[in-house]
Design an enzyme around this catalytic site. Structure first.
Site, short mmCIF file in Angstrom:
data_model
loop_
_atom_site.label_atom_id
_atom_site.label_comp_id
_atom_site.label_asym_id
_atom_site.label_seq_id
_atom_site.Cartn_x
_atom_site.Cartn_y
_atom_site.Cartn_z
N CYS A 36 0.82 -1.21 0.00
CA CYS A 36 0.00 0.00 0.00
C CYS A 36 0.85 1.26 0.00
O CYS A 36 0.34 2.37 -0.15
CB CYS A 36 -0.98 0.00 1.15
SG CYS A 36 -0.23 0.17 2.75
N CYS A 61 3.44 8.80 1.90
CA CYS A 61 3.01 10.07 1.34
C CYS A 61 3.02 11.17 2.41
O CYS A 61 3.38 10.93 3.56
CB CYS A 61 1.61 9.91 0.75
SG CYS A 61 0.39 9.47 1.99
N CYS A 105 -3.87 6.55 6.79
CA CYS A 105 -2.55 6.91 7.31
C CYS A 105 -2.61 7.19 8.81
O CYS A 105 -1.70 6.83 9.56
CB CYS A 105 -2.01 8.16 6.59
SG CYS A 105 -1.66 7.88 4.86
#
Lengths: 144, 380
Positions: A36, A61, A105
């Site tokens: 992922c 990210c 996240c």
């Protein structure tokens, strides 16, 4: 500017707090996986049930890095019980919100903290956090 | 702040000459080309001039060009148009694993309606082996659709060979030339159908074309009017068509192949000189003159893009985080990259207005960003 993120997210992304490694830490946790695209690793030192130091390393990210940073900031100096009470929603809220597709996240950040504490408890008491099991499969978007 | 655009594969600015050519068709010459009066007829004449210019870019004749709303529609039109007109012969379509979603999802749509789709794999450079295509053809195969060049990694496919095989076997051949039209010479490519889109080569957005070779058995795409010789209903996008014609004319006289190739190779060399542990995605030589795609190991694409954007540099990535899904690009998976390497991809695409200074600025800006993100990464 800068795409989908709040100012607070951008602040923690560009100037992350507590990045790095603790040599011989009291606990290490790692969650996420390459599939992922997010991997978080957290290191803690604990004294008298208080998290005296915490560091993280994250592959991921902007949201992954900023939630890691925020989570470490929120629990540094706190008791283990307070740290365990940290929720992904609290991390996201402290960051001024996250785009829906990035909420996973914040879940990783919460689990990274728990995973480090789990490791610490295993090392010190022989048993980890009761019932703790981080996601092994990639989290679905919009899950939370 | 300095702004450097290195995302020409996403879109290009409309050339000022194109815009100037379009302008009269909004107010002064606003007629509907289907009208019998002068207003209509001058618009109609403009469309036919543009059609000739567009045909010329790919060596076709004007009546083989149908204007569409862009690359996606051209791809959908080509595939569904062939599928529904030829399904009595068979329901088998051959395509590759690295097509644009406008092709692959259209094939998926047909798969749900009884068609069988074969996805040809690619090698580590992203190349389709024509022999694989040949082996897969059956008497039920009605269409082969393989892109001319890949939009992410820039690999140019052996289209002439594949088209030859299709011809030999009596199967229609479509190619998505959205990344190549206006950038490298196209001479029909021996194809029956070619998709292209104006905004990829300094034309306006919202306009594209489909080349349909004379005699191709197709069903029409939009219904409700006789426009485009009954092949695509809807009042024509006159300014867009005029703009596309102009963009084709300009491209024909001015493909920046040599200039772009020099800058591209300078950029690739600079990246490899300055950043350790990177890989080039795509073919080293059989690649678009304006495409650079690298994976920067141990870090993730979106993080790189945001850092670059804050320094004024526009780029793109095949990381999942930039797509709203959790999977990295199917193209990077198809060339065999590990997930974490695919997540660290960075695409830099150059164009007409890219300068030496832009490349230098990127090469100054990127290495410290990589260093900073790697210092944060648990991967080594």
């Amino acid at each position: 500017m800068a795409g989908p993120y709040s100012e607070k997210v951008m602040d923690h992304f560009m100037h992350p707090r507590n990045v790095g490694v603790i040599e011989n830490p009291d606990g290490i946790g790692q969650v996420g996986n390459p599939v992922c695209g997010d991997i978080m690793k957290m290191y803690i030192n604990v004294k008298d049930n208080v998290i005296t130091d915490i560091k993280f390393q994250t592959f991921g990210c902007g949201a992954a890095i900023s939630t890691s940073s925020m989570a470490t900031e929120m629990i540094k100096g706190k008791s283990l019980n307070d740290a365990l009470a940290l929720t992904n929603k609290a991390v996201a809220e402290a960051l001024g919100g996250l785009p829906a597709v990035k909420m996973h996240c914040s879940v990783l950040a919460e689990e990274a903290v728990k995973s480090a504490i789990d490791d610490y408890l295993k090392k010190t008491t022989g048993t980890g956090l009761p019932g703790f099991k981080p996601h092994e499969e990639p989290l679905e978007k919009h899950e939370h | 702040m300095k702004r450097v655009y290195l995302d020409y594969a996403a879109t290009t600015p409309t050339h000022p000459d194109v815009l100037a050519e379009m302008q009269p068709y909004f107010f002064l010459k606003f007629g509907n080309p289907s009208s019998i009066h002068q207003f209509g007829q001058e618009a109609k004449a403009a469309i036919e001039t543009a059609r000739e210019k567009t045909a010329k870019l790919i060596g076709a004749s004007a009546d083989e060009i149908v204007f569409t709303s862009g690359g996606t529609e051209s791809d959908n039109f080509a595939i569904e148009g062939i599928a529904f007109a030829n399904e009595k012969k068979g329901k088998h379509i051959i395509t590759s694993k690295i097509e644009h979603h406008a092709v692959s999802e259209c094939c998926e749509f047909l798969a749900k309606r009884g068609f069988t789709i074969t996805h040809i794999p690619v090698d580590k450079f992203g190349l389709v082996d024509p022999e694989d295509v040949k082996k897969t053809i059956t008497d039920k195969t009605i269409l082969i659709s393989i892109m001319h060049a890949n939009n992410e990694i820039g690999t140019i496919e052996p289209i002439a060979e594949i088209a030859g095989i299709a011809k030999e076997k009596g199967v229609y051949f479509h190619t998505d030339a959205v990344q190549t039209a206006g950038h490298i010479p196209i001479n029909k490519l021996n194809a029956d159908l070619i998709s292209f889109s104006a905004h990829k080569f300094y034309g306006p957005k919202g306009i594209g074309a489909l080349y349909i070779k004379k005699g191709t058995r197709m069903v029409s795409f939009l219904h409700g009017g006789a426009q485009e010789k009954n092949r695509r209903a809807s009042t024509e996008n006159v300014p867009g068509i005029v703009g596309m014609g102009k963009a084709c004319e300009l491209a024909q006289n001015d493909m920046a192949i040599e200039k772009e190739t020099i800058l591209r190779d300078k950029l690739i060399k600079g990246l490899f000189d300055q950043i350790p542990e990177i890989v080039l995605n795509g073919h080293p030589t059989l690649r678009l003159p304006n495409n650079v795609n690298i994976s920067i190991k141990h870090i993730e694409g979106e993080s790189i893009l945001i850092n670059l954007d804050l320094m004024g540099i526009a780029a793109s990535s095949g990381s999942a985080c930039t797509s709203g899904s959790l999977d990295p690009s199917h193209v990077l998976m198809a060339i065999g990259l590990a997930h974490e390497v695919a997540h660290g991809s960075l695409r830099l695409t150059l164009g007409k207005y890219t300068t030496d200074d832009d490349i230098i600025y990127l090469l100054e800006t990127l290495p410290p960003i990589v260093k900073k993100l790697r210092a944060m990464s648990p991967l080594k």
